[in-house]
Design a protein around this motif. Structure first.
Motif, short mmCIF file in Angstrom:
data_model
loop_
_atom_site.label_atom_id
_atom_site.label_comp_id
_atom_site.label_asym_id
_atom_site.label_seq_id
_atom_site.Cartn_x
_atom_site.Cartn_y
_atom_site.Cartn_z
N THR A 32 4.15 -8.28 -1.77
CA THR A 32 3.59 -7.50 -2.88
C THR A 32 2.21 -7.00 -2.50
OG1 THR A 32 2.51 -9.40 -3.90
CG2 THR A 32 4.79 -8.97 -4.56
N ASP A 33 1.60 -6.27 -3.45
CA ASP A 33 0.21 -5.87 -3.23
C ASP A 33 -0.68 -7.10 -3.39
OD1 ASP A 33 0.41 -6.11 -5.97
OD2 ASP A 33 -0.73 -4.32 -6.41
N ALA A 66 7.57 -5.13 -11.88
CA ALA A 66 6.95 -4.31 -10.83
C ALA A 66 6.72 -2.88 -11.27
CB ALA A 66 7.85 -4.33 -9.61
N ASP A 112 6.84 3.56 -7.98
CA ASP A 112 6.46 4.97 -8.01
C ASP A 112 7.40 5.78 -7.17
OD1 ASP A 112 4.31 4.39 -9.65
OD2 ASP A 112 2.98 4.04 -7.94
N LYS A 165 9.19 -0.64 -2.94
CA LYS A 165 8.22 0.42 -2.71
C LYS A 165 7.48 0.03 -1.46
CE LYS A 165 4.29 2.80 -4.64
NZ LYS A 165 3.08 2.47 -3.99
N THR A 182 2.77 -4.24 -7.71
CA THR A 182 3.69 -3.49 -6.87
C THR A 182 4.41 -4.45 -5.93
OG1 THR A 182 2.21 -1.60 -6.91
CG2 THR A 182 3.89 -1.60 -5.22
#
Length: 167
Positions: free
Chosen positions: A108-109, A164, A167, A22, A2
């Motif tokens: 990012t995550d 990526a 959502d 996101k 993500t």
């Protein structure tokens, strides 16, 4: 993987490009605290006004983290050491600095591997092609004027979308 956001900072420490992909829910931060006094002189309630964290504040915080970590690494480990990424339990910050002191940051995550190569490809393949080689684009972004290039934005979106999860 993500991707939360992407930033470009110029050599004057100004954020010249920002894009959210996101993002977790924006935090509310206390702005002003006020106390209400009851008739007997005691405090009956404490209220706080909250404000949303702005994109400009986010950019300043991100650059502050990058600047501080770069300076700390240079002082502790010497000039030859470089800062590439920073990880917390909630996010990972990937960093790439060009020879002309442009700084590319991707948030990012935390489970993502290093994206330094991706940031280098964004610089070489997108920024240089669509912004640096553009004769109509300003070379300095003084006064808050950032990168305003639709081809760069579309190219960046096309480049990062396959990498990526959105959502």
């Amino acid at each position: 993987m993500t991707i939360f956001s992407f930033y470009i900072f110029d050599r004057h420490c100004e954020c010249i490009y920002h894009q959210d992909f996101k993002r977790p829910q924006r935090q509310l931060r206390p702005k002003v605290s006020s106390k209400r006094l009851s008739k007997d002189g005691g405090v009956t309630a404490i209220t706080e006004d909250f404000k949303m964290v702005s994109v400009e504040d986010d950019a300043k915080l991100v650059f502050g983290v990058v600047f501080s970590l770069r300076n700390m690494i240079t002082k502790l480990a010497g000039e030859k050491e470089q800062f590439f990424l920073y990880r917390t339990s909630k996010y990972k910050l990937h960093f790439y600095e060009t020879p002309s002191n442009l700084r590319f940051v991707l948030v990012t995550d935390p489970e993502v591997d290093s994206l330094r190569i991706i940031l280098e490809q964004i610089y070489i393949g997108l920024y240089v092609e669509y912004v640096a080689k553009n004769a109509l684009a300003p070379t300095e972004h003084a006064g808050g004027a950032g990168v305003n290039n639709e081809l760069f934005s579309l190219g960046l979106d096309r480049f990062l979308r396959p990498l990526a999860i959105f959502d």
